[in-house]
Design a protein around this motif. Sequence first.
Motif, PDB file in Angstrom:
ATOM      1  N   GLY A 168       0.806  -1.202   0.000  1.00  0.00           N
ATOM      2  CA  GLY A 168       0.000   0.000   0.000  1.00  0.00           C
ATOM      3  C   GLY A 168       0.845   1.260   0.000  1.00  0.00           C
ATOM      4  N   PRO A 169       0.205   2.411  -0.075  1.00  0.00           N
ATOM      5  CA  PRO A 169       0.931   3.687  -0.031  1.00  0.00           C
ATOM      6  C   PRO A 169       1.787   3.781   1.235  1.00  0.00           C
ATOM      7  CG  PRO A 169      -1.363   4.036  -0.616  1.00  0.00           C
ATOM      8  CD  PRO A 169      -1.252   2.604  -0.219  1.00  0.00           C
ATOM      9  N   GLY A 170       2.983   4.332   1.074  1.00  0.00           N
ATOM     10  CA  GLY A 170       3.870   4.533   2.213  1.00  0.00           C
ATOM     11  C   GLY A 170       4.769   3.368   2.536  1.00  0.00           C
ATOM     12  N   VAL A 171       4.676   2.277   1.785  1.00  0.00           N
ATOM     13  CA  VAL A 171       5.551   1.118   2.023  1.00  0.00           C
ATOM     14  C   VAL A 171       6.771   1.245   1.119  1.00  0.00           C
ATOM     15  CG1 VAL A 171       5.794  -1.385   1.934  1.00  0.00           C
ATOM     16  CG2 VAL A 171       3.632  -0.359   2.685  1.00  0.00           C
ATOM     17  N   ASN A 172       7.939   1.337   1.729  1.00  0.00           N
ATOM     18  CA  ASN A 172       9.177   1.525   0.973  1.00  0.00           C
ATOM     19  C   ASN A 172      10.166   0.377   1.124  1.00  0.00           C
ATOM     20  OD1 ASN A 172       8.452   4.288   0.181  1.00  0.00           O
ATOM     21  ND2 ASN A 172       8.776   4.785   2.354  1.00  0.00           N
ATOM     22  N   ALA A 173      10.059  -0.378   2.207  1.00  0.00           N
ATOM     23  CA  ALA A 173      11.066  -1.401   2.506  1.00  0.00           C
ATOM     24  C   ALA A 173      10.805  -2.724   1.803  1.00  0.00           C
ATOM     25  CB  ALA A 173      11.139  -1.625   4.018  1.00  0.00           C
ATOM     26  N   TRP A 174       9.588  -2.926   1.287  1.00  0.00           N
ATOM     27  CA  TRP A 174       9.219  -4.208   0.714  1.00  0.00           C
ATOM     28  C   TRP A 174       8.595  -3.999  -0.657  1.00  0.00           C
ATOM     29  CZ3 TRP A 174      11.238  -7.907   3.617  1.00  0.00           C
ATOM     30  CH2 TRP A 174      11.458  -7.629   4.969  1.00  0.00           C
ATOM     31  N   ARG A 175       8.852  -4.988  -1.547  1.00  0.00           N
ATOM     32  CA  ARG A 175       8.336  -4.915  -2.899  1.00  0.00           C
ATOM     33  C   ARG A 175       7.635  -6.226  -3.256  1.00  0.00           C
ATOM     34  NH1 ARG A 175      12.648  -3.751  -7.185  1.00  0.00           N
ATOM     35  NH2 ARG A 175      13.598  -5.595  -6.215  1.00  0.00           N
ATOM     36  N   PRO A 176       6.726  -6.189  -4.218  1.00  0.00           N
ATOM     37  CA  PRO A 176       6.159  -7.441  -4.704  1.00  0.00           C
ATOM     38  C   PRO A 176       7.265  -8.409  -5.124  1.00  0.00           C
ATOM     39  CG  PRO A 176       4.916  -5.603  -5.562  1.00  0.00           C
ATOM     40  CD  PRO A 176       6.096  -5.011  -4.849  1.00  0.00           C
ATOM     41  N   GLY A 177       7.095  -9.665  -4.759  1.00  0.00           N
ATOM     42  CA  GLY A 177       8.098 -10.685  -5.054  1.00  0.00           C
ATOM     43  C   GLY A 177       9.023 -11.000  -3.906  1.00  0.00           C
ATOM     44  N   ASP A 178       9.058 -10.132  -2.885  1.00  0.00           N
ATOM     45  CA  ASP A 178       9.931 -10.411  -1.732  1.00  0.00           C
ATOM     46  C   ASP A 178       9.425 -11.635  -0.978  1.00  0.00           C
ATOM     47  OD1 ASP A 178      11.591  -8.282  -2.249  1.00  0.00           O
ATOM     48  OD2 ASP A 178      10.679  -6.941  -0.778  1.00  0.00           O
ATOM     49  N   ARG A 179      10.361 -12.497  -0.620  1.00  0.00           N
ATOM     50  CA  ARG A 179      10.046 -13.680   0.188  1.00  0.00           C
ATOM     51  C   ARG A 179      10.144 -13.300   1.657  1.00  0.00           C
ATOM     52  NH1 ARG A 179      12.167 -19.234  -2.114  1.00  0.00           N
ATOM     53  NH2 ARG A 179      11.099 -19.242  -4.128  1.00  0.00           N
ATOM     54  N   VAL A 180       9.082 -13.538   2.393  1.00  0.00           N
ATOM     55  CA  VAL A 180       8.994 -12.985   3.743  1.00  0.00           C
ATOM     56  C   VAL A 180       8.402 -14.006   4.718  1.00  0.00           C
ATOM     57  CG1 VAL A 180       8.726 -10.599   2.948  1.00  0.00           C
ATOM     58  CG2 VAL A 180       6.688 -12.022   3.257  1.00  0.00           C
ATOM     59  N   VAL A 181       8.645 -13.730   5.980  1.00  0.00           N
ATOM     60  CA  VAL A 181       7.853 -14.276   7.077  1.00  0.00           C
ATOM     61  C   VAL A 181       7.244 -13.075   7.796  1.00  0.00           C
ATOM     62  CG1 VAL A 181       9.187 -16.387   7.359  1.00  0.00           C
ATOM     63  CG2 VAL A 181       9.861 -14.336   8.618  1.00  0.00           C
ATOM     64  N   ALA A 182       6.229 -13.341   8.604  1.00  0.00           N
ATOM     65  CA  ALA A 182       5.567 -12.238   9.313  1.00  0.00           C
ATOM     66  C   ALA A 182       5.533 -12.541  10.800  1.00  0.00           C
ATOM     67  CB  ALA A 182       4.150 -12.022   8.793  1.00  0.00           C
ATOM     68  N   HIS A 183       5.858 -11.515  11.601  1.00  0.00           N
ATOM     69  CA  HIS A 183       5.573 -11.626  13.033  1.00  0.00           C
ATOM     70  C   HIS A 183       4.175 -11.078  13.265  1.00  0.00           C
ATOM     71  CE1 HIS A 183       5.802  -7.377  14.216  1.00  0.00           C
ATOM     72  NE2 HIS A 183       6.861  -7.255  13.418  1.00  0.00           N
ATOM     73  N   GLU A 242      -4.840 -18.639   2.063  1.00  0.00           N
ATOM     74  CA  GLU A 242      -4.030 -18.515   0.849  1.00  0.00           C
ATOM     75  C   GLU A 242      -3.458 -17.118   0.683  1.00  0.00           C
ATOM     76  OE1 GLU A 242      -6.212 -21.827  -1.997  1.00  0.00           O
ATOM     77  OE2 GLU A 242      -6.943 -19.750  -2.015  1.00  0.00           O
ATOM     78  N   LEU A 243      -4.140 -16.115   1.214  1.00  0.00           N
ATOM     79  CA  LEU A 243      -3.656 -14.732   1.217  1.00  0.00           C
ATOM     80  C   LEU A 243      -3.774 -14.187   2.633  1.00  0.00           C
ATOM     81  CD1 LEU A 243      -5.412 -13.211  -1.962  1.00  0.00           C
ATOM     82  CD2 LEU A 243      -3.113 -14.203  -1.811  1.00  0.00           C
ATOM     83  N   ALA A 244      -2.983 -13.170   2.945  1.00  0.00           N
ATOM     84  CA  ALA A 244      -3.063 -12.527   4.254  1.00  0.00           C
ATOM     85  C   ALA A 244      -2.817 -11.038   4.092  1.00  0.00           C
ATOM     86  CB  ALA A 244      -2.052 -13.125   5.223  1.00  0.00           C
ATOM     87  N   LEU A 245      -3.446 -10.272   4.972  1.00  0.00           N
ATOM     88  CA  LEU A 245      -3.228  -8.826   5.030  1.00  0.00           C
ATOM     89  C   LEU A 245      -2.428  -8.512   6.279  1.00  0.00           C
ATOM     90  CD1 LEU A 245      -4.047  -5.988   3.809  1.00  0.00           C
ATOM     91  CD2 LEU A 245      -5.838  -5.976   5.560  1.00  0.00           C
ATOM     92  N   VAL A 246      -1.272  -7.865   6.104  1.00  0.00           N
ATOM     93  CA  VAL A 246      -0.414  -7.523   7.239  1.00  0.00           C
ATOM     94  C   VAL A 246       0.027  -6.074   7.117  1.00  0.00           C
ATOM     95  CG1 VAL A 246       0.452  -9.887   7.472  1.00  0.00           C
ATOM     96  CG2 VAL A 246       1.720  -8.242   6.063  1.00  0.00           C
ATOM     97  N   LYS A 247       0.483  -5.519   8.216  1.00  0.00           N
ATOM     98  CA  LYS A 247       1.179  -4.235   8.170  1.00  0.00           C
ATOM     99  C   LYS A 247       2.613  -4.493   7.694  1.00  0.00           C
ATOM    100  CE  LYS A 247      -1.570  -2.204  11.911  1.00  0.00           C
ATOM    101  NZ  LYS A 247      -2.249  -1.162  11.132  1.00  0.00           N
ATOM    102  N   SER A 248       3.165  -3.549   6.982  1.00  0.00           N
ATOM    103  CA  SER A 248       4.492  -3.782   6.411  1.00  0.00           C
ATOM    104  C   SER A 248       5.554  -3.951   7.485  1.00  0.00           C
ATOM    105  CB  SER A 248       4.878  -2.635   5.468  1.00  0.00           C
ATOM    106  OG  SER A 248       5.013  -1.410   6.176  1.00  0.00           O
ATOM    107  N   ASN A 249       5.318  -3.351   8.683  1.00  0.00           N
ATOM    108  CA  ASN A 249       6.302  -3.524   9.755  1.00  0.00           C
ATOM    109  C   ASN A 249       6.105  -4.827  10.527  1.00  0.00           C
ATOM    110  OD1 ASN A 249       4.066  -2.896  11.312  1.00  0.00           O
ATOM    111  ND2 ASN A 249       4.838  -0.896  11.982  1.00  0.00           N
ATOM    112  N   GLN A 250       5.334  -5.741   9.960  1.00  0.00           N
ATOM    113  CA  GLN A 250       5.306  -7.114  10.449  1.00  0.00           C
ATOM    114  C   GLN A 250       6.244  -8.013   9.651  1.00  0.00           C
ATOM    115  OE1 GLN A 250       0.554  -7.040  10.729  1.00  0.00           O
ATOM    116  NE2 GLN A 250       1.384  -9.033  11.226  1.00  0.00           N
ATOM    117  N   LEU A 251       6.720  -7.529   8.510  1.00  0.00           N
ATOM    118  CA  LEU A 251       7.452  -8.391   7.591  1.00  0.00           C
ATOM    119  C   LEU A 251       8.926  -8.490   7.949  1.00  0.00           C
ATOM    120  CD1 LEU A 251       5.836  -7.224   4.244  1.00  0.00           C
ATOM    121  CD2 LEU A 251       5.296  -9.272   5.586  1.00  0.00           C
ATOM    122  N   MET A 252       9.489  -9.683   7.700  1.00  0.00           N
ATOM    123  CA  MET A 252      10.910  -9.955   7.909  1.00  0.00           C
ATOM    124  C   MET A 252      11.368 -10.897   6.795  1.00  0.00           C
ATOM    125  SD  MET A 252      10.838 -10.575  12.072  1.00  0.00           S
ATOM    126  CE  MET A 252       9.787 -12.020  11.947  1.00  0.00           C
TER     127      MET A 252
END
Length: 451
Positions: A129-144, A179-189
Amino acid sequence: MKDILDAIQSADATSADFAALPLPDSYRAVTVRKDESAMFEGLATRDKDPRKSLHVDDVPVPELGPGEAIVAVMASSVNYNSVWTSIFEPLPTFGFLERYGRLSPLAARHDLPYHVIGSDLAGVVLRTGPGVNAWRPGDRVVAHCLSVELESSDGHNDTMLDPEQRIWGFETNFGGLAELALVKSNQLMPKPDHLSWEEAAAPGLVNSTAYRQLVSRNGAGMKQGDNVLIWGASGGLGSYATQFALAGGANPICVVSSPQKAELCRRMGAEAVIDRTADGYRFWRDEAHQDPREWKRFGARIRELTGGEDVDIVFEHPGRETFGASVFVTRKGGTIVTCASTSGYTHEYDNRYLWMSLKRIVGSHFANYREAWEANRLVAKGKIHPTLSKVYALDDTGQAAYDVHRNLHQGKVGVLALAPREGLGVRDEETRARHIDAINLFRPQPAAVAA
């Protein structure tokens, strides 16, 4: 979903390719339903069956807001909060969603007649979403699973103190058992490259919780040489606490409930192990009265294993059943740190053993982003390993939650979402090869072949 999965499994897909993928209108998700929240009324906790309350439904894809990401979930896992949600204890989670929904028009998305649950994931970013700079589509992530608003000053020293702190997938909607999840970007690692999708999804909640509870200055602040009593040391939380104690130069005293679980702790490297079922500890004479003689017998057994020393730290999470014993056996000036109450929320202990011996009780709840990041970094470095024992299909999540509820599992129980089979997602085979025995430690061992 096929196009999304094809892109994830392709070696050539770029961030632009992922960003161009159309999102489906709906996705499959594990839910509880608001109109069924009274289905277990009158039943004892043990008799409440997650297989009856958990459903796999097609649900609409939620609107993406500022600072958020939609992630394609390859795998997730079952935590005890998923069990609580499934049996509607200590209360149905729809009250959490209703309160969150009143916060803002965007938060109102979460207040629905169904709750998509799950507080772990490993997957791939599809949209930001708007304001997300640290992550891009295609990034492999886990979420806290820490969801915060951070509009109050209270959360800016420790985000766990944010008045709007919530656990994603438990106190918010659109969780990871889907199959899909909605998270805040500062949950991603970053996803650890040497792990498969299901292995990477397993540590999240419990690893971060154990890190804060045991290692962080916000918890017990464990140091080298500490004797650490770990309840349920082969379980989801305890298996990570045992690893942190061993990696940090402490001495874990592992408490388990069967010879098989005792052997798992020894294979992790623990030397001091107590099978409390075999030793017959009964800390409660009846529902109303504890038995201090059993505390003393338990403390004597601990000292046998530590060379006469009491424990510096107790890693508590069973709650009512064990808390009196935990307070008693802790050394003078020691710490009981608690993050849950799986056997009951009303704790009782003899306060003389607390105040007169200058002991501390510390409450610990999940972890802030920095603590979760550090815990994930240790997994990525091969210092801490998944404790995955069994993996279920998304359609079998009810059975997975039932097994955790009835303590029929070891370590963590995984769930495949979009991943078509186990073992996918590994990119660093060299690191994996160095740690393969530890990665597979909680998996069923092959039967010995007779000569």
